[in-house]
Scaffold this motif. Structure first.
Motif: not given
Length: 342
Positions: A128-129, A132-133, A135-136, A166, A169-170, A173
């Motif tokens: 997930r981390a 997230d990187s 997705l930024r 996920m 929330e995103t 994605l």
């Protein structure tokens, strides 16, 4: 659970290897509670078991051991050239599990791994981390099950539910879950989303005979029908097409069965369709041929850019034929062909 592969764990793992570093993680303990009679064997690293020399992968697949591990290094990779990107610029895949509870004779995993045992990585928070990187930086189209059959093992790890959360929330994605399973209860437990795509491989029974341990075509279609009715985003994958004897008859019969069991109205609600003939890395094919005498992988393939495929005229004929079978029920814009994207 009622369907065939929703009972895959009816024969539990008798031996479970656990990396010491993740032995006390809650996900590890939760998985071990599913198998109270298993022999649990601590190991320093999963490769100590998985990468041992001279393993008999065929025998191991008949009675797999489970290895619980932590995945390190890069966790999310750019999409493979042999996989379809479906027009997405930022196309990635990840391996949450190594090997598969199914055992298709033509599967590249037979040539990819030195072991027939199953490795499950339990450090989802690290995935997930890294996601997230990414997705930024940009939107992400992520395939989470090219290297395994996550749906059939959902009661063990819960990862499909996790990625569904996920996605909700995103907004940037989109997740694809590729499957051959009959996972109706899983779909019933999830809320449908346009960005959570369940991509079902549909094959004629003439091909399913080579897809060992997988559900029948009828079982897959029952799940697909339920998924459409529940509002899930469903992709139908006529991929990989296998050049079995009388393949035209086999794939015509497949399409007739799909239409009969789903109905034209449900077919109109299928998100899109994937068409592609068999292809595999040259390195994996060599190993695959050493691991099986199956006629499916002994075909005289041709090497194009490091990937073995059917001769171009054969692949073109097969994919054109399948496309023509689909066109009465959809338009070309909703049919994705791997060869057009390579």
């Amino acid at each position: 659970m009622s369907s065939l592969n929703e009972n895959l764990l009816a024969k539990p793992f008798t031996h479970i290897y656990v990396e010491r570093e993740i032995a006390e993680k809650e996900r590890t303990r939760s998985i071990l509670r599913c198998f109270p009679n298993a022999e649990v064997i601590p190991v320093a690293h999963y490769k100590d078991v998985f990468c041992r020399p001279r393993q008999n992968t065929a025998l191991q697949h008949m009675r797999q051991s489970l290895i619980l591990a932590k995945k390190t290094g890069t966790l999310i990779y750019p999409g493979s050239p042999v996989c379809q990107s479906f027009g997405h610029q930022h196309f990635y895949y990840t391996s949450l599990c190594m090997n598969c509870p199914f055992d298709c004779q033509y599967c590249y995993l037979r040539g990819m791994y030195p072991s027939g045992n199953l490795v499950l990585f339990v450090n989802l928070e690290d995935y997930r981390a890294e996601l997230d990187s990414l997705l930024r930086q940009h939107p992400v189209y992520l395939c989470i099950s090219y290297d395994t059959e996550l749906c059939a093992l959902e009661s063990l790890h819960g990862y499909v539910h996790a990625f569904s959360g996920m996605v909700s929330e995103t907004p940037e994605l989109t997740v694809e879950v590729r499957t051959k399973s009959s996972c109706t209860s899983l779909l019933q437990s999830l809320k449908g989303s346009s960005r959570m795509i369940f991509a079902f491989t549909v094959s004629p029974e003439e091909v399913i005979r080579y897809e060992e341990k997988t559900p029948s075509l009828a079982a897959r279609l029952r799940t697909i029908r339920a998924g459409i009715d529940l509002g899930h985003t469903i992709r139908l994958c006529f991929d990989p097409m296998i050049c079995v004897p009388e393949w035209k008859k086999a794939y015509r019969g497949l399409m007739e069965t799909v239409v009969r069991e789903l109905g034209e109205e449900r077919l109109s609600r299928v998100f899109d369709f994937s068409v592609g003939s068999f292809r595999i890395s040259q390195d994996y094919l060599r190993s695959l041929r050493r691991s099986t005498e199956s006629v499916v992988v002994q075909y005289p393939f041709v090497n194009v850019g490091g990937f073995y495929q059917y001769p171009p005229e054969t692949a073109e004929e097969m994919e054109n034929y399948m496309t023509e079978l689909l066109l009465p029920y959809t338009d070309r814009a909703h049919i994705f062909r791997w060869r057009e994207q390579a």
